[in-house]
Write a protein that holds these residues in place. Structure first.
Motif, PDB file in Angstrom:
ATOM      1  N   SER A  30       0.855  -1.184   0.000  1.00  0.00           N
ATOM      2  CA  SER A  30       0.000   0.000   0.000  1.00  0.00           C
ATOM      3  C   SER A  30       0.889   1.230   0.000  1.00  0.00           C
ATOM      4  N   CYS A  31       0.887   1.979  -1.082  1.00  0.00           N
ATOM      5  CA  CYS A  31       1.741   3.169  -1.174  1.00  0.00           C
ATOM      6  C   CYS A  31       1.034   4.223  -2.000  1.00  0.00           C
ATOM      7  N   TYR A  32       0.844   5.398  -1.427  1.00  0.00           N
ATOM      8  CA  TYR A  32       0.176   6.491  -2.117  1.00  0.00           C
ATOM      9  C   TYR A  32       1.195   7.566  -2.502  1.00  0.00           C
ATOM     10  N   THR A  33       0.944   8.211  -3.639  1.00  0.00           N
ATOM     11  CA  THR A  33       1.884   9.221  -4.129  1.00  0.00           C
ATOM     12  C   THR A  33       1.966  10.429  -3.203  1.00  0.00           C
ATOM     13  N   VAL A 159      16.456  13.470 -17.285  1.00  0.00           N
ATOM     14  CA  VAL A 159      16.896  14.088 -16.033  1.00  0.00           C
ATOM     15  C   VAL A 159      15.706  14.269 -15.103  1.00  0.00           C
ATOM     16  N   ARG A 160      14.596  14.767 -15.630  1.00  0.00           N
ATOM     17  CA  ARG A 160      13.400  14.952 -14.814  1.00  0.00           C
ATOM     18  C   ARG A 160      12.902  13.616 -14.281  1.00  0.00           C
ATOM     19  N   GLU A 161      12.854  12.623 -15.159  1.00  0.00           N
ATOM     20  CA  GLU A 161      12.325  11.326 -14.757  1.00  0.00           C
ATOM     21  C   GLU A 161      13.181  10.679 -13.682  1.00  0.00           C
ATOM     22  N   PHE A 162      14.506  10.873 -13.750  1.00  0.00           N
ATOM     23  CA  PHE A 162      15.379  10.263 -12.748  1.00  0.00           C
ATOM     24  C   PHE A 162      15.040  10.770 -11.361  1.00  0.00           C
ATOM     25  N   MET A 163      14.906  12.084 -11.203  1.00  0.00           N
ATOM     26  CA  MET A 163      14.636  12.646  -9.893  1.00  0.00           C
ATOM     27  C   MET A 163      13.239  12.281  -9.417  1.00  0.00           C
ATOM     28  N   MET A 164      12.276  12.310 -10.308  1.00  0.00           N
ATOM     29  CA  MET A 164      10.905  11.952  -9.924  1.00  0.00           C
ATOM     30  C   MET A 164      10.817  10.485  -9.526  1.00  0.00           C
ATOM     31  N   ASP A 165      11.421   9.610 -10.330  1.00  0.00           N
ATOM     32  CA  ASP A 165      11.375   8.180 -10.032  1.00  0.00           C
ATOM     33  C   ASP A 165      12.167   7.850  -8.776  1.00  0.00           C
ATOM     34  N   THR A 166      13.279   8.564  -8.556  1.00  0.00           N
ATOM     35  CA  THR A 166      14.060   8.344  -7.340  1.00  0.00           C
ATOM     36  C   THR A 166      13.225   8.625  -6.106  1.00  0.00           C
ATOM     37  N   ALA A 167      12.503   9.748  -6.118  1.00  0.00           N
ATOM     38  CA  ALA A 167      11.667  10.102  -4.972  1.00  0.00           C
ATOM     39  C   ALA A 167      10.545   9.095  -4.787  1.00  0.00           C
ATOM     40  N   ARG A 168       9.884   8.724  -5.868  1.00  0.00           N
ATOM     41  CA  ARG A 168       8.737   7.812  -5.766  1.00  0.00           C
ATOM     42  C   ARG A 168       9.169   6.419  -5.319  1.00  0.00           C
ATOM     43  N   THR A 169      10.203   5.869  -5.960  1.00  0.00           N
ATOM     44  CA  THR A 169      10.620   4.505  -5.614  1.00  0.00           C
ATOM     45  C   THR A 169      11.198   4.430  -4.211  1.00  0.00           C
ATOM     46  N   SER A 170      11.838   5.500  -3.752  1.00  0.00           N
ATOM     47  CA  SER A 170      12.377   5.472  -2.393  1.00  0.00           C
ATOM     48  C   SER A 170      11.244   5.400  -1.371  1.00  0.00           C
ATOM     49  N   VAL A 171      10.147   6.121  -1.640  1.00  0.00           N
ATOM     50  CA  VAL A 171       8.993   6.056  -0.738  1.00  0.00           C
ATOM     51  C   VAL A 171       8.372   4.665  -0.779  1.00  0.00           C
ATOM     52  N   GLU A 172       8.230   4.087  -1.973  1.00  0.00           N
ATOM     53  CA  GLU A 172       7.682   2.745  -2.079  1.00  0.00           C
ATOM     54  C   GLU A 172       8.548   1.745  -1.309  1.00  0.00           C
ATOM     55  N   ASN A 173       9.863   1.909  -1.387  1.00  0.00           N
ATOM     56  CA  ASN A 173      10.749   1.014  -0.644  1.00  0.00           C
ATOM     57  C   ASN A 173      10.585   1.195   0.859  1.00  0.00           C
TER      58      ASN A 173
END
Length: 260
Positions: A30-33, A159-173
């Motif tokens: 369960s992970c919300y943005t 570049v944009r996707e890297f920072m966005m995905d880094t933030a999102r995947t870190s929260v999911e982890n």
């Protein structure tokens, strides 16, 4: 959001975030943005989880549940986490498309509505000794640009996707931590109402100004543990340099050349 904080309007009752796109199906997490539920409570609001689940009746994609049984398991996962664990509100995203019209899913929502009204206001004791601090200012700054851009050029998508995905995947982890935890936005790190935690996790604190550095030092002086990932403190509010990371973390920082 405005800047680095929730811009709470007096009439605002809740903030909402959709289910993380990586774990919509049974067997995920369960992970919300926008999952900073503890910040909602600190401001007298409630977090609303949008369970954007693709049922077997939805437009077929690789995110669809294969069976109604699996759909119900995902619904129960979201209900248990949102209402019973985090005291969040919950709604199932449909928008009159008919994804949840099947009698088995309607019956499940009826059960959850009945239980939710009884259980959401039960006395709740927060056992978490861990808090995850989400820095929206860092996300905004580094997801777009760290320097002025030529007005005629766009920031490279990669570049944009890297920072966005880094933030999102870190929260999911972080949601796979396996221990009770709370989640707040960075500005609530200074709230006098904030609970006294033992472990403070900063998954994306790329910006750390003088106020932030003093707060981290105070936590360490109190015997707390602070965990940082990625380029913590790279930008101090005035300039971006590896020495800023050294000042925050107390260790030498070196960066390898990019792989070709």
């Amino acid at each position: 959001f405005r800047g680095n904080h929730f811009d709470w309007h007096p009439e605002q009752k809740f903030n909402v975030g959709c289910l993380g796109y990586g774990d919509r199906k049974a067997g995920g997490i369960s992970c919300y943005t926008n999952a900073c539920w503890e910040s909602s409570y600190l401001h007298g609001k409630i977090a609303l989880g949008e369970a954007d689940i693709r049922t077997p009746d939805g437009r077929q994609t690789r995110r669809n549940e294969g069976t109604y049984y699996n759909t119900i398991q995902t619904m129960r996962r979201e209900f248990g986490h949102a209402l019973l664990v985090k005291r969040m509100a919950l709604w199932y995203y449909d928008m009159q498309i008919g994804w949840f019209d099947h009698p088995r899913l309607v019956a499940e929502m009826g059960k959850q509505g009945h239980l939710g009204r009884k259980l959401i206001d039960l006395p709740h004791r927060n056992l978490s000794q861990t808090v995850i601090v989400i820095d929206n200012g860092s996300w905004r700054h580094f997801a777009y640009t760290s320097k002025p851009l030529d007005p005629h050029k766009k920031m490279p998508l990669g570049v944009r996707e890297f920072m966005m995905d880094t933030a999102r995947t870190s929260v999911e982890n972080m949601m796979r931590l396996g221990a009770p935890k709370d989640m707040i936005v960075e500005t609530d790190l200074y709230s006098p109402k904030l609970k006294n935690y033992e472990l403070y996790i900063f998954p994306n604190k790329f910006i750390c100004d003088e106020r932030g550095r003093k707060r981290v030092k105070a936590l360490l002086d109190e015997g707390k543990t602070c965990y940082f990932s990625y380029a913590a403190g790279l930008f101090n509010g005035d300039d971006m340099d590896l020495k800023n990371m050294k000042d925050l973390l107390g260790m030498e920082i070196a960066v390898d050349e990019p792989f070709q």
